[in-house]
Write a protein that holds these residues in place. Structure first.
Motif, PDB file in Angstrom:
ATOM      1  N   TYR A 191       0.713  -1.148   0.266  1.00 19.75           N
ATOM      2  CA  TYR A 191      -0.173   0.001   0.116  1.00 19.75           C
ATOM      3  C   TYR A 191       0.754   1.426   0.114  1.00 19.75           C
ATOM      4  CZ  TYR A 191      -3.219   3.522   1.734  1.00 19.75           C
ATOM      5  OH  TYR A 191      -3.995   4.608   1.917  1.00 19.75           O
TER       6      TYR A 191
ATOM      7  N   LYS B 197      -8.919   3.087  -3.487  1.00 21.68           N
ATOM      8  CA  LYS B 197      -9.683   3.913  -2.479  1.00 21.68           C
ATOM      9  C   LYS B 197      -9.105   5.232  -2.314  1.00 21.68           C
ATOM     10  CE  LYS B 197     -13.396   4.742   0.090  1.00 21.68           C
ATOM     11  NZ  LYS B 197     -14.607   5.485  -0.555  1.00 21.68           N
TER      12      LYS B 197
ATOM     13  N   ASP C  19      -3.736  -4.683  -1.375  1.00 22.85           N
ATOM     14  CA  ASP C  19      -3.189  -3.409  -1.177  1.00 22.85           C
ATOM     15  C   ASP C  19      -3.395  -2.682  -2.285  1.00 22.85           C
ATOM     16  OD1 ASP C  19      -2.296  -4.134   1.431  1.00 22.85           O
ATOM     17  OD2 ASP C  19      -0.183  -3.846   0.941  1.00 22.85           O
TER      18      ASP C  19
ATOM     19  N   LYS D 279      -7.093  -1.396  -1.704  1.00 24.59           N
ATOM     20  CA  LYS D 279      -7.032  -0.302  -0.740  1.00 24.59           C
ATOM     21  C   LYS D 279      -6.296   1.003  -1.326  1.00 24.59           C
ATOM     22  CE  LYS D 279      -5.768  -2.928   3.444  1.00 24.59           C
ATOM     23  NZ  LYS D 279      -4.952  -3.443   4.182  1.00 24.59           N
TER      24      LYS D 279
END
Length: 217
Positions: free
Chosen positions: A67, A99, A93, A96
């Protein structure tokens, strides 16, 4: 349907642009390496050169797999040019990071998608594009076009705005069929795009028209 070209070759990108139908470009580290483009700064400069040729979105892929790495690298890529779309892998990741970017107004392309469930997660995370790889599914005797149909149904069910970007397009029939079943975008080689121009009756008809014209002159 939008037409993207999948390459890092500037000559091919310019050729597709001259057709007047090009909407964007996708590329990846493998395509960069194929053109002899290596090293972080050289790759970044190449992305900027691509953006100078086309008017639409240009997907630039992150290399990191965590990430933190994806956020750092994606922000650097997005800062190169307003047309850059950060390309992220379909891993935990990556979702994530998708987003995070969507919350911060940065376009994303979630790539290496091989199931409707993966596409659903990408859309929930706010992906701008999701890239199902139809050619690679065909390679393992699975119907890549069926996946496009499944994702189309899911997205229509819930009015997701994520665009289905049919990737790993290998030939002209892939393009035709993706258009029929509702892919929003296709990305493929110049040869597949130019293949749409070809039909034997067109060639025969043109030859006859020219022959008749010469008879009258």
């Amino acid at each position: 349907m939008k037409f993207f070209i999948d390459t890092a070759n500037l000559t091919q990108i310019r050729e597709a642009q001259t057709l007047g139908i090009l909407d964007g470009v996708t590329t990846n580290p493998s395509l960069m390496a194929k053109e002899g483009i290596t090293g972080t700064e050289n790759i970044k400069n190449h992305y900027k050169a691509i953006c100078d040729i086309v008017e639409g979105d240009v997907s630039a892929e992150v290399i990191g797999t965590t990430y933190e790495e994806m956020i750092k690298e994606g922000e650097e890529l997005a800062a190169l040019h307003p047309q850059i779309v950060v390309k992220l892998p379909m891993i935990k990741d990556g979702v994530k990071a998708c987003k995070y970017f969507s919350d911060n107004g940065i376009k994303t392309n979630v790539t290496l998608v091989f199931s409707a469930g993966q596409a659903l997660l990408a859309a929930k995370a706010g992906a701008t594009y999701v890239s199902p790889f139809i050619g690679r599914l065909d390679d393992i005797s699975t119907d890549g076009l069926h996946l496009i149909s499944e994702i189309r149904k899911v997205y229509d069910n819930y009015n997701f705005q994520t665009e289905i970007l049919a990737a790993s397009v290998r030939h002209t029939m892939h393009i035709n069929n993706c258009a029929k079943i509702g892919a929003d975008v296709m990305t493929g080689p110049l040869s597949a795009i130019e293949g749409l121009l070809k039909h034997p009756l067109t060639d025969i008809g043109l030859e006859k028209f020219l022959a008749d014209y010469k008879k009258g002159n």
